[in-house]
Design a protein around this motif. Structure first.
Motif, PDB file in Angstrom:
ATOM      1  N   MET A 126       1.199  -1.534  -0.042  1.00  0.00           N
ATOM      2  CA  MET A 126      -0.659   0.559   0.015  1.00  0.00           C
ATOM      3  C   MET A 126       0.765   1.384   0.463  1.00  0.00           C
ATOM      4  O   MET A 126       2.028   1.058   0.801  1.00  0.00           O
ATOM      5  CB  MET A 126      -1.253  -0.031   1.076  1.00  0.00           C
ATOM      6  N   ALA A 127       0.077   2.187  -0.804  1.00  0.00           N
ATOM      7  CA  ALA A 127       1.391   3.434  -0.838  1.00  0.00           C
ATOM      8  C   ALA A 127       0.738   4.177   0.209  1.00  0.00           C
ATOM      9  O   ALA A 127       0.127   3.933   1.311  1.00  0.00           O
ATOM     10  CB  ALA A 127       0.625   4.491  -2.458  1.00  0.00           C
ATOM     11  N   LYS A 128       2.402   4.794   0.439  1.00  0.00           N
ATOM     12  CA  LYS A 128       2.306   5.900   1.930  1.00  0.00           C
ATOM     13  C   LYS A 128       1.455   7.058   1.693  1.00  0.00           C
ATOM     14  O   LYS A 128       1.831   7.464   0.338  1.00  0.00           O
ATOM     15  CB  LYS A 128       3.637   6.137   1.786  1.00  0.00           C
ATOM     16  N   ARG A 129       1.511   7.964   2.887  1.00  0.00           N
ATOM     17  CA  ARG A 129       0.314   8.685   2.002  1.00  0.00           C
ATOM     18  C   ARG A 129       0.713  10.521   2.843  1.00  0.00           C
ATOM     19  O   ARG A 129       1.283  10.241   3.974  1.00  0.00           O
ATOM     20  CB  ARG A 129      -1.403   8.763   3.503  1.00  0.00           C
ATOM     21  N   ILE A 130       1.277  10.954   1.962  1.00  0.00           N
ATOM     22  CA  ILE A 130       1.462  12.371   2.401  1.00  0.00           C
ATOM     23  C   ILE A 130      -0.116  13.149   2.072  1.00  0.00           C
ATOM     24  O   ILE A 130       0.068  13.228   1.437  1.00  0.00           O
ATOM     25  CB  ILE A 130       2.545  12.846   1.737  1.00  0.00           C
ATOM     26  N   LEU A 131      -0.023  14.064   3.463  1.00  0.00           N
ATOM     27  CA  LEU A 131      -1.011  15.388   3.459  1.00  0.00           C
ATOM     28  C   LEU A 131       0.237  16.356   3.365  1.00  0.00           C
ATOM     29  O   LEU A 131       0.682  16.780   3.554  1.00  0.00           O
ATOM     30  CB  LEU A 131      -1.502  15.521   4.339  1.00  0.00           C
ATOM     31  N   VAL A 132      -0.141  17.488   1.767  1.00  0.00           N
ATOM     32  CA  VAL A 132       0.426  18.685   1.080  1.00  0.00           C
ATOM     33  C   VAL A 132      -0.463  20.066   1.405  1.00  0.00           C
ATOM     34  O   VAL A 132      -0.969  20.160   1.337  1.00  0.00           O
ATOM     35  CB  VAL A 132       1.095  18.703  -0.465  1.00  0.00           C
ATOM     36  N   VAL A 133       0.392  20.485   2.821  1.00  0.00           N
ATOM     37  CA  VAL A 133      -0.703  21.999   3.074  1.00  0.00           C
ATOM     38  C   VAL A 133       0.329  22.811   2.825  1.00  0.00           C
ATOM     39  O   VAL A 133       1.717  23.445   3.412  1.00  0.00           O
ATOM     40  CB  VAL A 133       0.070  21.709   4.868  1.00  0.00           C
ATOM     41  N   GLU A 134       0.242  23.293   1.282  1.00  0.00           N
ATOM     42  CA  GLU A 134       0.306  24.295   0.638  1.00  0.00           C
ATOM     43  C   GLU A 134      -0.408  25.516  -0.224  1.00  0.00           C
ATOM     44  O   GLU A 134      -0.683  25.346  -0.969  1.00  0.00           O
ATOM     45  CB  GLU A 134       0.906  23.785  -0.436  1.00  0.00           C
ATOM     46  N   ASP A 135      -0.621  26.770  -0.065  1.00  0.00           N
ATOM     47  CA  ASP A 135      -1.314  27.447  -0.374  1.00  0.00           C
ATOM     48  C   ASP A 135      -0.569  28.030  -1.303  1.00  0.00           C
ATOM     49  O   ASP A 135      -1.930  28.097  -2.415  1.00  0.00           O
ATOM     50  CB  ASP A 135      -1.182  28.944   0.829  1.00  0.00           C
ATOM     51  N   ASN A 136       0.334  28.036  -1.957  1.00  0.00           N
ATOM     52  CA  ASN A 136       0.745  28.220  -2.896  1.00  0.00           C
ATOM     53  C   ASN A 136       0.560  27.477  -4.570  1.00  0.00           C
ATOM     54  O   ASN A 136       1.119  26.436  -4.455  1.00  0.00           O
ATOM     55  CB  ASN A 136       2.505  28.708  -2.948  1.00  0.00           C
ATOM     56  N   ASP A 137      -0.480  27.149  -5.434  1.00  0.00           N
ATOM     57  CA  ASP A 137      -1.077  26.292  -6.122  1.00  0.00           C
ATOM     58  C   ASP A 137       0.172  26.122  -6.926  1.00  0.00           C
ATOM     59  O   ASP A 137       0.465  24.774  -7.032  1.00  0.00           O
ATOM     60  CB  ASP A 137      -1.824  27.287  -6.837  1.00  0.00           C
ATOM     61  N   LEU A 138       1.231  26.805  -7.470  1.00  0.00           N
ATOM     62  CA  LEU A 138       2.179  25.962  -8.007  1.00  0.00           C
ATOM     63  C   LEU A 138       2.965  25.127  -7.630  1.00  0.00           C
ATOM     64  O   LEU A 138       3.553  24.021  -7.631  1.00  0.00           O
ATOM     65  CB  LEU A 138       2.948  27.425  -8.823  1.00  0.00           C
ATOM     66  N   ASN A 139       3.351  25.600  -6.227  1.00  0.00           N
ATOM     67  CA  ASN A 139       4.408  24.935  -5.319  1.00  0.00           C
ATOM     68  C   ASN A 139       3.315  23.060  -4.589  1.00  0.00           C
ATOM     69  O   ASN A 139       3.991  22.377  -5.288  1.00  0.00           O
ATOM     70  CB  ASN A 139       4.524  25.881  -3.970  1.00  0.00           C
ATOM     71  N   ARG A 140       2.077  22.935  -4.680  1.00  0.00           N
ATOM     72  CA  ARG A 140       1.100  22.435  -4.360  1.00  0.00           C
ATOM     73  C   ARG A 140       0.677  21.368  -5.067  1.00  0.00           C
ATOM     74  O   ARG A 140       1.418  20.532  -5.054  1.00  0.00           O
ATOM     75  CB  ARG A 140      -0.458  22.612  -4.177  1.00  0.00           C
ATOM     76  N   LYS A 141       1.286  21.749  -6.454  1.00  0.00           N
ATOM     77  CA  LYS A 141       1.348  21.024  -7.520  1.00  0.00           C
ATOM     78  C   LYS A 141       2.087  20.424  -7.793  1.00  0.00           C
ATOM     79  O   LYS A 141       2.340  19.230  -8.356  1.00  0.00           O
ATOM     80  CB  LYS A 141       0.631  21.484  -9.278  1.00  0.00           C
ATOM     81  N   LEU A 142       3.503  21.317  -7.984  1.00  0.00           N
ATOM     82  CA  LEU A 142       4.600  20.687  -8.216  1.00  0.00           C
ATOM     83  C   LEU A 142       4.848  19.305  -7.151  1.00  0.00           C
ATOM     84  O   LEU A 142       5.312  18.017  -7.476  1.00  0.00           O
ATOM     85  CB  LEU A 142       6.132  22.015  -8.611  1.00  0.00           C
ATOM     86  N   PHE A 143       4.848  19.845  -5.574  1.00  0.00           N
ATOM     87  CA  PHE A 143       5.154  18.640  -5.405  1.00  0.00           C
ATOM     88  C   PHE A 143       3.903  17.459  -4.543  1.00  0.00           C
ATOM     89  O   PHE A 143       4.668  16.633  -5.039  1.00  0.00           O
ATOM     90  CB  PHE A 143       4.585  19.246  -3.427  1.00  0.00           C
ATOM     91  N   CYS A 144       2.880  17.482  -5.418  1.00  0.00           N
ATOM     92  CA  CYS A 144       1.644  15.924  -5.432  1.00  0.00           C
ATOM     93  C   CYS A 144       2.469  16.192  -6.290  1.00  0.00           C
ATOM     94  O   CYS A 144       2.517  14.384  -6.670  1.00  0.00           O
ATOM     95  CB  CYS A 144       0.133  16.842  -5.995  1.00  0.00           C
TER      96      CYS A 144
END
Length: 120
Positions: free
Chosen positions: A1-19
């Motif tokens: 099972m894949a490890k789950r990561i919650l990404v808390v980032e208000d900047n849309d570009l950074n959030r998309k990049l991290f995800c």
């Protein structure tokens, strides 16, 4: 099972990049733009790691880290703080709040993934 990561980032570009980078690395990812939803989403999603921006609208990432670490149900989830705050004493303050990891923006993909893998 894949490890789950919650990404808390208000900047849309950074959030998309991290995800995108995390998904490419085989992780299950839950993006979150509003820090006010962190505690509720953390309970629902049960992440193996929370990536936390420090400078968020409405509530600071520092406050959220302290709230997570003060919650008996959530305190064991490691937090990787990712922030543009890279001044003297900032890392120490963020680690004192409870973050297990710290990266200064702009983030390079290699060190980012190394930090993530070290914490999951």
């Amino acid at each position: 099972m894949a490890k789950r990561i919650l990404v808390v980032e208000d900047n849309d570009l950074n959030r998309k990049l991290f995800c995108d980078v995390l998904k490419a690395g085989g992780f299950a990812v839950e993006p979150l733009a509003d820090g006010r939803d962190v505690l509720v989403r953390a309970r629902e999603f049960v992440p193996n790691l929370i990536i936390m921006d420090i400078q968020l609208p409405n509530i600071s990432g520092l406050e959220l880290i302290e709230a997570l670490k003060g919650d008996p149900e959530l305190r064991m989830i490691p937090v990787l703080a990712v922030t543009a705050y890279a001044g003297k004493g900032d890392e120490e303050r963020i680690r004192e709040a409870g973050a297990e990891g710290y990266l200064a923006k702009p983030v390079s993909i290699g060190p980012f993934m190394m930090a993530v893998k070290a914490l999951v």
